[in-house]
Design a protein around this motif. Structure first.
Motif, mmCIF file in Angstrom:
data_model
loop_
_atom_site.group_PDB
_atom_site.id
_atom_site.type_symbol
_atom_site.label_atom_id
_atom_site.label_comp_id
_atom_site.label_asym_id
_atom_site.label_seq_id
_atom_site.Cartn_x
_atom_site.Cartn_y
_atom_site.Cartn_z
ATOM 1 N N ASP A 1 -47.674 -29.895 -59.024
ATOM 2 C CA ASP A 1 -47.937 -30.438 -57.689
ATOM 3 C C ASP A 1 -49.433 -30.514 -57.406
ATOM 4 N N HIS A 2 -50.169 -29.475 -57.794
ATOM 5 C CA HIS A 2 -51.616 -29.465 -57.558
ATOM 6 C C HIS A 2 -52.283 -30.640 -58.274
ATOM 7 N N VAL A 3 -51.943 -30.838 -59.531
ATOM 8 C CA VAL A 3 -52.557 -31.914 -60.307
ATOM 9 C C VAL A 3 -52.131 -33.274 -59.766
ATOM 10 N N LEU A 4 -50.857 -33.431 -59.470
ATOM 11 C CA LEU A 4 -50.349 -34.731 -59.035
ATOM 12 C C LEU A 4 -50.792 -35.098 -57.618
ATOM 13 N N ASN A 5 -51.302 -34.137 -56.873
ATOM 14 C CA ASN A 5 -51.834 -34.429 -55.536
ATOM 15 C C ASN A 5 -53.332 -34.723 -55.546
ATOM 16 N N SER B 1 -60.446 -42.763 -62.684
ATOM 17 C CA SER B 1 -60.584 -43.613 -63.869
ATOM 18 C C SER B 1 -60.363 -42.779 -65.133
ATOM 19 N N ARG B 2 -60.169 -43.453 -66.255
ATOM 20 C CA ARG B 2 -60.023 -42.755 -67.536
ATOM 21 C C ARG B 2 -61.248 -41.871 -67.794
ATOM 22 N N GLU B 3 -62.433 -42.390 -67.529
ATOM 23 C CA GLU B 3 -63.655 -41.625 -67.782
ATOM 24 C C GLU B 3 -63.699 -40.362 -66.919
ATOM 25 N N TYR C 1 -51.835 -39.265 -70.267
ATOM 26 C CA TYR C 1 -50.805 -39.012 -69.258
ATOM 27 C C TYR C 1 -51.388 -39.152 -67.848
ATOM 28 N N LEU C 2 -52.534 -38.525 -67.631
ATOM 29 C CA LEU C 2 -53.149 -38.570 -66.294
ATOM 30 C C LEU C 2 -53.541 -39.992 -65.905
ATOM 31 N N VAL C 3 -54.035 -40.749 -66.848
ATOM 32 C CA VAL C 3 -54.401 -42.144 -66.557
ATOM 33 C C VAL C 3 -53.152 -42.948 -66.222
ATOM 34 N N ARG C 4 -52.074 -42.699 -66.960
ATOM 35 C CA ARG C 4 -50.827 -43.431 -66.706
ATOM 36 C C ARG C 4 -50.224 -43.076 -65.342
ATOM 37 N N THR C 5 -50.312 -41.779 -64.942
ATOM 38 C CA THR C 5 -49.658 -41.361 -63.705
ATOM 39 C C THR C 5 -50.602 -41.307 -62.497
#
Length: 110
Positions: free
Chosen positions: A63-67, A72-74, A102-106
């Motif tokens: 939740d912390h990360v997704l909030n 950007s990718r960089e 994963y982070l760039v995709r989501t």
């Protein structure tokens, strides 16, 4: 001359006090009870989700990360690099790349 010597004598006198007197002059430390929010939430399934679930959940809730704001990718690469270099997260280079993907995709910016 006595003024210059007096503070040293005072400091030395403090150092020579019995331990109980010295302990009484130190602030008492108290333990804190701290309730930290917990979460069993995993990162949503998808490509590279194993890498982020296996590495990042040790310190962060999903939740912390997704909030976090979309980056950007960089910017995500800088965040992951900081976790590895500054905070010593034991993440392999292959997993680091998968985490960034994963982070760039989501949570990436278009």
């Amino acid at each position: 001359m006595l003024r210059a010597v007096l503070p040293v004598v005072t400091l030395l006198g403090l150092a020579l006090l019995p331990y109980s007197d010295l302990a009484a002059s130190i602030t008492t430390l108290k333990s804190l009870k701290l309730d930290v929010p917990t979460s069993d939430t995993m990162f949503p399934a998808g490509p590279e989700s194993d890498a982020i679930n296996n590495n990042c959940l040790a310190c962060h809730s999903a939740d912390h990360v997704l909030n976090q704001p979309s980056l950007s990718r960089e910017a995500w690469q800088e965040v992951v690099n900081k976790m590895i270099t500054a905070y010593k997260a034991p993440v392999s280079p292959d997993d680091a790349k998968a985490i960034v993907d994963y982070l760039v995709r989501t949570k990436g910016t278009s």
